[in-house]
Design a protein around this motif. Sequence first.
Motif, mmCIF file in Angstrom:
data_model
loop_
_atom_site.group_PDB
_atom_site.id
_atom_site.type_symbol
_atom_site.label_atom_id
_atom_site.label_comp_id
_atom_site.label_asym_id
_atom_site.label_seq_id
_atom_site.Cartn_x
_atom_site.Cartn_y
_atom_site.Cartn_z
ATOM 1 N N ALA A 35 0.822 -1.207 0.000
ATOM 2 C CA ALA A 35 0.000 0.000 0.000
ATOM 3 C C ALA A 35 0.858 1.259 0.000
ATOM 4 O O ALA A 35 0.589 2.219 -0.739
ATOM 5 N N VAL A 36 1.915 1.269 0.818
ATOM 6 C CA VAL A 36 2.802 2.433 0.861
ATOM 7 C C VAL A 36 3.497 2.627 -0.481
ATOM 8 O O VAL A 36 3.581 3.751 -1.006
ATOM 9 N N ARG A 37 3.978 1.551 -1.058
ATOM 10 C CA ARG A 37 4.657 1.662 -2.349
ATOM 11 C C ARG A 37 3.712 2.159 -3.431
ATOM 12 O O ARG A 37 4.090 2.978 -4.287
ATOM 13 N N ASP A 38 2.473 1.680 -3.417
ATOM 14 C CA ASP A 38 1.486 2.128 -4.411
ATOM 15 C C ASP A 38 1.213 3.619 -4.260
ATOM 16 O O ASP A 38 1.083 4.345 -5.261
ATOM 17 N N ALA A 93 4.115 5.616 -5.599
ATOM 18 C CA ALA A 93 4.090 5.595 -7.064
ATOM 19 C C ALA A 93 3.028 6.539 -7.604
ATOM 20 O O ALA A 93 3.246 7.247 -8.613
ATOM 21 N N ALA A 94 1.858 6.585 -6.961
ATOM 22 C CA ALA A 94 0.797 7.487 -7.398
ATOM 23 C C ALA A 94 1.224 8.942 -7.244
ATOM 24 O O ALA A 94 0.961 9.779 -8.120
ATOM 25 N N ALA A 95 1.892 9.261 -6.134
ATOM 26 C CA ALA A 95 2.363 10.628 -5.920
ATOM 27 C C ALA A 95 3.441 10.998 -6.938
ATOM 28 O O ALA A 95 3.511 12.151 -7.390
ATOM 29 N N ALA A 148 8.942 6.992 -12.304
ATOM 30 C CA ALA A 148 8.734 5.916 -11.335
ATOM 31 C C ALA A 148 10.070 5.530 -10.703
ATOM 32 O O ALA A 148 11.100 5.457 -11.390
ATOM 33 N N GLY A 149 10.060 5.298 -9.420
ATOM 34 C CA GLY A 149 11.279 4.926 -8.722
ATOM 35 C C GLY A 149 12.140 6.087 -8.294
ATOM 36 O O GLY A 149 13.279 5.888 -7.847
ATOM 37 N N SER A 150 11.605 7.315 -8.371
ATOM 38 C CA SER A 150 12.380 8.488 -7.973
ATOM 39 C C SER A 150 12.574 8.582 -6.471
ATOM 40 O O SER A 150 13.479 9.278 -5.999
ATOM 41 N N VAL A 151 11.704 7.901 -5.714
ATOM 42 C CA VAL A 151 11.666 8.071 -4.261
ATOM 43 C C VAL A 151 12.103 6.784 -3.570
ATOM 44 O O VAL A 151 11.618 5.698 -3.893
ATOM 45 N N ALA A 161 4.883 15.177 0.507
ATOM 46 C CA ALA A 161 6.333 15.356 0.430
ATOM 47 C C ALA A 161 6.869 14.918 -0.930
ATOM 48 O O ALA A 161 7.719 15.586 -1.523
ATOM 49 N N VAL A 162 6.381 13.786 -1.431
ATOM 50 C CA VAL A 162 6.808 13.314 -2.754
ATOM 51 C C VAL A 162 6.431 14.335 -3.823
ATOM 52 O O VAL A 162 7.230 14.657 -4.707
#
Length: 262
Positions: free
Chosen positions: A38-41, A44-46, A54-57, A237-238
């Motif tokens: 859920a956190v990863r999703d 990714a949405a942010a 994708a994968g910037s964070v 934050a993202v």
Amino acid sequence: MPGAARGAGFRLSPAPFGTTLPRPLNMTSSDLALNLAAVRDRIAAAERVSGRPAGSVTLVGVVKTQAPETLVAAVALGLTELGENRVQEAEGHQEAVGRSAVRWHMIGHLQRNKAGRAVEMFDMVHGVDDLELARALSRRAEAIGRRMPVLIEVNVSGEASKFGIAPTGAAELAEGVEALSGLELRGLMTVGAPVTDPQEARPGFARLRDLRDELAVRLARPLPELSMGMTHDYEVAVEEGATMVRIGTGIFGERKRNEPTE
């Protein structure tokens, strides 16, 4: 925390004597997997909302007070960046998980007398807010032949209860850190003000991003990292440019005492 199906797997142990926070009980490996997904999703949405690749964070799991078996399970699920608040607790966690499979982040307030151990144990120190601490870290790093990646912690909210250099002092501290051969300044970190609505955290995150950009111009080189955002505000934050978010409760469950959550 999602209403997870109860599957076979570990259960979290009660907190040992001497810890300050109780651990959540009755979490299974299925719960942990669902929380991580859920956190990863949501990260990714942010990223998509803000037009970032994708994968910037980087997701840093905050593991203070967690049982070693919880960390082992989280690493098995692909959580390979772990954030610690205390050097002493990190020692036990690293015995269980090891050093090679995980990047370890010191995200809590670091006392100067623990600087030597921090350099030996961690891959990055997020909370440099004092030039004397920076010098202590640099001396130890030079002594063991490494260049320690660090972030400067900035108190953008101005709260007296928070650690961090005031924004007005960040440039002088950055120049001091930049001059230390044992350190590599990678960017800035902040702990946002407690807010009811995550959107209320946006100005503070934007201020940290703008300050980072100003310092990059002043130092004439990129400062790629912004460590900001915790469980209650990490999506905002993202959207404001975080490259690292520090999540504890969102992964491992609610705490039971009146303590800050990550």
